[in-house]
Design an enzyme around this catalytic site. Sequence first.
Site: not given
Ligand SMILES: *Cc1c(COP(=O)(O)O)cnc(C)c1O
Length: 379
Positions: A189
Site C-alpha cells: 500500500k
Molecule cells: C488491501 C486491501 C484491503 C485489505 O487490506 P489488508 O491490509 O490486506 O487486510 C481491503 N480493500 C482493498 C480495496 C484493498 O486493496
Amino acid sequence: MTTASPRPDMKRNASPYLHGKEAAAVTRVLESGQYGHTAVTEEFEQRIAEFLGVSDAVAVTSGTAALHTALLAARVGAGDEVVVPSMTFCATVQAILAVGATPRFIEINPSTLCVDHQLVLDAVNANTVAVLPVLFGGRAVDLGPIQCELQERGISVIEDAAHAFGSYNGARRVGATGALTCFSFGPIKNLTCGQGGMVIPRTQKEADTMRRLRLLGVTQSQRERANRTCYQVDSFGLRYQLSAINAAIGLAQLDHFEDTVHTRRHQWRTYRELLRHLRGVTLVDVGLETAVPHLCQIRVPRRDQVFTEMRAHGVGVGVHYPPNHLQPAFAAWRRALPVTEQAGRQILSLPFHQHLTDDDINHVVAALGQAVETARAAQ
Ligand SMILES: *Cc1c(COP(=O)(O)O)cnc(C)c1O
C-alpha cells in the site's frame, strides 16, 4: 556471504519501498522486548491523526481488520444490507460477511472504477444500513450530495480507503471528511507497516468501542493489567491490535511520505504521457490533482492475450480485481452488473511501485504497444 538482491523492477507489479530507517526502527522495538500494542503503536496513531487533521485514529492488525472493526462499531449485523461495489478486493466483501450482514453489489462509473452518489442512491433501500465505497486506485469518492439523505435514513458511510492513504477529497484529506474511514498499511500500500490498518472514528464512543474490540474486549491497558490479579472482559473482541513492530515501520515510512507522494505522482504522469500515443488503450483516471495514486490501470481489448504476452516478456502486469459478484463464495448475492463485468474483462494493472525508473516505465509502455499489436494480429 550475502549478495545484494536486484532492485525490484518492472517484473514486479507491486513492491514495498523502504526509505531507509525502517530496519533500525524494527530493531529498536525487538530489543525493547515489547511487541504487543505499546506506546509505539499509540505514537503511530497520533502521528496518523495529525497527518490527516483529525482528532483520533485507531490502529488495528490489517485493512481487513479495520473494515471488520468499523462495521462492528457502526452496529452493522445480521440481516443488514451493505451497499458495496463488486469491483474491489475480496477483503471488503469478507468483512461484510464477518459481521453477518449481506452485500448488495452495485455498479461503478466505468471511467473511474468507483461508485458515485447516483449509483449509491439508486441502490439504497429499507434494509440498507451502510454504504461502503471503495476509493479505487487512490481516487476519493464524494458522497457529499447525498450525505444528508443517508444520514436521515440512518445509513452509515464506511470508506474502504485501502488504496487512498494521503489522497484528498476536495480540500480535506481522505479520513477527515466525517466518514468512518478504513486504511490498509499492507505490504504494497502507499504507506506500509509490513501489515497494518487504521480506522478513523466518527465519535469518541466509536473510538472506545473499537479500542475494546481490538484487544479481545478487555478495557484495561497492558500496564494496568500488570499490577492486578484480574482483568475484565467487557465485550466481544478479537486479537486485532497493531504490533509495535509493525507500527515502528509505519512511523519510519510516514517521515518520508512526501517523497512517496512525489514519486507516485511523477510515475503516474509519466505513464499518462507515454500511453497517450497508444491506440486502443484507455487509462483509468485517478484524479491526480487530489489523489496519491495506488495503481496504474488501463482498459484494453483482448486483455487476456495482452496479459499473457506481457508476462511472457517479463513485465509484471496484474488484474485488480476479478469482480466479486462472480466469485463462487459470493454467488448468493450475484446479480447482473454489465458495466463491472465488462471492466472485469478489460482492466490491466501496469507495474506500479516506487522502485520504477522512467526507463522502466518506457519499457513497460513499449512492451504494451507490442503486446496490443500481437493480440490484434492473432484475432
Ligand atoms: C488491501 C486491501 C484491503 C485489505 O487490506 P489488508 O491490509 O490486506 O487486510 C481491503 N480493500 C482493498 C480495496 C484493498 O486493496
